[in-house]
Design an enzyme around this catalytic site. Structure first.
Site, PDB file in Angstrom:
ATOM      1  N   ASP A 194       0.832  -1.199   0.000  1.00 50.60           N
ATOM      2  CA  ASP A 194       0.000   0.000   0.000  1.00 50.60           C
ATOM      3  C   ASP A 194       0.872   1.256   0.000  1.00 50.60           C
ATOM      4  O   ASP A 194       1.890   1.319   0.695  1.00 50.60           O
ATOM      5  CB  ASP A 194      -0.871  -0.033   1.265  1.00 50.60           C
ATOM      6  CG  ASP A 194      -1.809   1.152   1.364  1.00 50.60           C
ATOM      7  OD1 ASP A 194      -2.768   1.206   0.583  1.00 50.60           O
ATOM      8  OD2 ASP A 194      -1.569   2.041   2.220  1.00 50.60           O
ATOM      9  N   GLU A 230       1.746  -0.420  -4.890  1.00 44.41           N
ATOM     10  CA  GLU A 230       0.732   0.540  -5.326  1.00 44.41           C
ATOM     11  C   GLU A 230       1.385   1.890  -5.575  1.00 44.41           C
ATOM     12  O   GLU A 230       1.728   2.617  -4.643  1.00 44.41           O
ATOM     13  CB  GLU A 230      -0.367   0.704  -4.272  1.00 44.41           C
ATOM     14  CG  GLU A 230      -1.515   1.567  -4.783  1.00 44.41           C
ATOM     15  CD  GLU A 230      -2.036   2.601  -3.797  1.00 44.41           C
ATOM     16  OE1 GLU A 230      -3.051   3.246  -4.107  1.00 44.41           O
ATOM     17  OE2 GLU A 230      -1.426   2.812  -2.726  1.00 44.41           O
TER      18      GLU A 230
END
Ligand code: ARE
Ligand code: CA
Length: 483
Positions: A194, A230
């Site tokens: 993330d 990401e």
């Protein structure tokens, strides 16, 4: 870290967003295993902040690395990983490692650990104020990120006021690596990282260098975890996805945005004849591709208005194109129904408990779960991708507008009609002669087709006719569904 580590012959993962571990275990056994899925991206498994009304995004505010969340506890996680691995379905964990909770306030997390966002104290890890970037590293006025054109600010300041971990510090890396290694030991196959854009590539490289190889009982010896980072790179900021390639794969956000334009009839489908790197996207082997994700389907993360399950016709077309085309490692989104005026709305629940995923007679889901991956067009194309993997794209055909077709070696062929008039064409498929099931309109049960049939002649030609008003204006055939 760029090898997806799927079991042989499997090539697509599905994000079972906010599912409980017990439901995922069952889904592996009853559906994902038998239908050829490679794996599941799970929601963050570590302790998170409790936010009132339980929005989905509370799970992106870590309190500790204890494995207790609304999706289940550590025993349930272990049971899921074991059962999924047993049926050759891999688990990829969403690793939220750039930050802890939002600053300000204090409370307890889903495992009961205390946190204090004023003094930056997270005893459940433990992290204290020294483990976070401060005014010496972050130079924005209020410690938050405002300027995405300033790479140092993006990496050293706070993303939406989330306490920003100091990954330059060895202690911080050790704690995070300890968490990830715990998951590896349990048997996960890799990680979605993330907010990777908000961490320095060099710090990530050092961190991943501390990871152990995958559990040899499942994966054999010497296999590294799959890592996909990401990084939202639409080409307009100084931080580019290419800085992270080589460390692992990166998420390709241009992919869904560009296909969205085509399948909303804003850019000719015929232009897709050179889809891939020629569209200014990274190398196929460096990316994870998808049509939408949990953020942009609800306007978070820069939004961008991707096609989602709320527009089923273009969504099925775009997903089918993605799965038929060789570019990238593919991920499907599996959502729950939500009110689009409330982008915070968490998963279906009663009280603090997430509702079970129920399965209807026609294989679709109930109880508020959308389960795009159980739509026939989707799972049959996951199987198509497995059958054609490694075959070159060939026999491209288009009408110069919104009708296209292409084959994958002598294994599969697809025809799509997004035009405002019907398609009626005899095309070279490259396939062996015979009767094939169209896996869009029906299934193949081992001997017969429940949907339409397509005859491929001795010369490899077949006739296709597709109306322009159908809900599914496409036909897909492959040698795995041949009578
Ligand atoms: C929530 C509240 C905030 C509050 C904060 C702290 O909404 O108001 O300040 O909590 O209390 C998710 C939600 C956030 C949520 C967060 C924490 O989307 O709303 O904040 O969880 O609970 C950038 C990042 C990218 C990030 C997106 C959302 O670069 O990494 O923003 N995506 C991931 C996840 C999200 C998650 C987080 C990161 C945080 O997928 O689900 O946030 O863990 C341009 C840039 C992009 C930028 C985008 C949006 O497009 O190019 O890089 O994305 O703008 O700013
Ligand atoms: Ca950071």
């Amino acid at each position: 870290y760029s090898n997806p580590t799927c079991a042989p012959g499997r090539n697509t993962i599905v994000h079972l967003f906010e599912w409980k571990w017990s439901d995922i275990a069952q889904e592996c056994e009853r559906f994902l295993g038998p239908n050829g899925f490679c794996g599941v991206q799970i929601s963050p498994p570590n302790e998170n902040r409790l936010v009132s009304n339980r929005p989905w995004w509370e799970r992106y505010q870590p309190v500790s690395y204890k494995l207790i969340t609304r999706s289940g506890n550590e025993d349930q996680l272990r049971d899921m990983v074991n059962r999924c691995n047993k049926v050759n379905v891999r688990i990829y964990a969403d690793a939220v490692i750039n930050h802890m909770t939002g600053v300000g306030g204090s409370g307890t997390g889903t495992a009961g650990s205390h946190w204090d966002g004023d003094s930056l104290s997270y005893p459940g890890v433990p992290f204290s104020a020294w483990d976070f970037n401060s005014g010496s590293e972050c130079h924005s006025s209020d410690m938050n990120i405002h300027d995405y054109n300033n790479a140092e600010e993006v990496r050293n300041c706070r993303l939406v006021s989330l306490a920003d971990l100091k990954l330059s510090k060895n202690y911080v890396r050790d704690e995070i690596a300890g968490y990830m290694n715990h998951l590896i030991n349990i048997g996960v196959a890799g990680f979605r990282v993330d907010a990777a854009k908000h961490m320095w590539p060099g710090d990530l490289r050092s961190l991943f260098g501390k990871l152990t190889n995958l559990n040899s009982g499942v994966f054999g010896s010497g296999v590294k975890p799959f890592i996909f980072q990401e990084v939202i790179d639409m080409g307009s900021e100084p931080i580019s996805a290419s800085e992270y390639i080589g460390i692992g794969r990166v998420t390709n956000f241009i992919f869904g945005a560009k296909l969205g334009q085509v399948f909303r009839n804003e850019n000719k489908a015929s232009y897709l004849h050179n889809w891939g790197e020629a569209w200014n996207m990274p190398n196929s082997n460096d990316v994870v591709v998808f049509i939408d994700n949990h953020d942009n389907q609800r306007g978070h993360g820069g939004g961008g208005g991707p096609i989602t399950h709320f527009e089923p016709r273009p969504y099925k077309l775009a997903t089918t194109f993605m799965l038929a085309h060789p570019y990238g490692f593919t991920r499907l989104m599996s959502s729950y129904n939500f009110d689009r005026s409330n982008t915070d709305q968490g998963p279906p629940h009663h009280g603090d408990t997430i509702n079970d995923v129920t399965i209807n007679g026609d294989q679709t889901c109930g109880n508020g779960w959308t389960c795009e991956h159980r739509w026939r067009q989707m799972y049959n194309m996951v199987a198509f991708r497995n059958v054609v993997m490694g075959q070159n794209l060939q026999h491209w055909w288009d009408n110069g507008n919104y009708q296209i077709a292409f084959g994958r070696g002598n294994k599969g062929f697809i025809v799509m009609n997004m035009d405002s008039h019907s398609l009626d064409q005899t095309l070279q498929t490259g396939l062996p002669a015979g009767t094939y099931c169209d896996v869009i309109s029906g299934n193949y049960d081992g001997s017969s087709c429940s949907g339409n049939e397509i005859q491929v002649g001795n010369d490899g030609n077949a006739h296709f006719s597709i109306g322009n008003t159908s809900d599914n204006p496409m036909i897909a055939i492959h040698v795995g569904a041949k009578k």
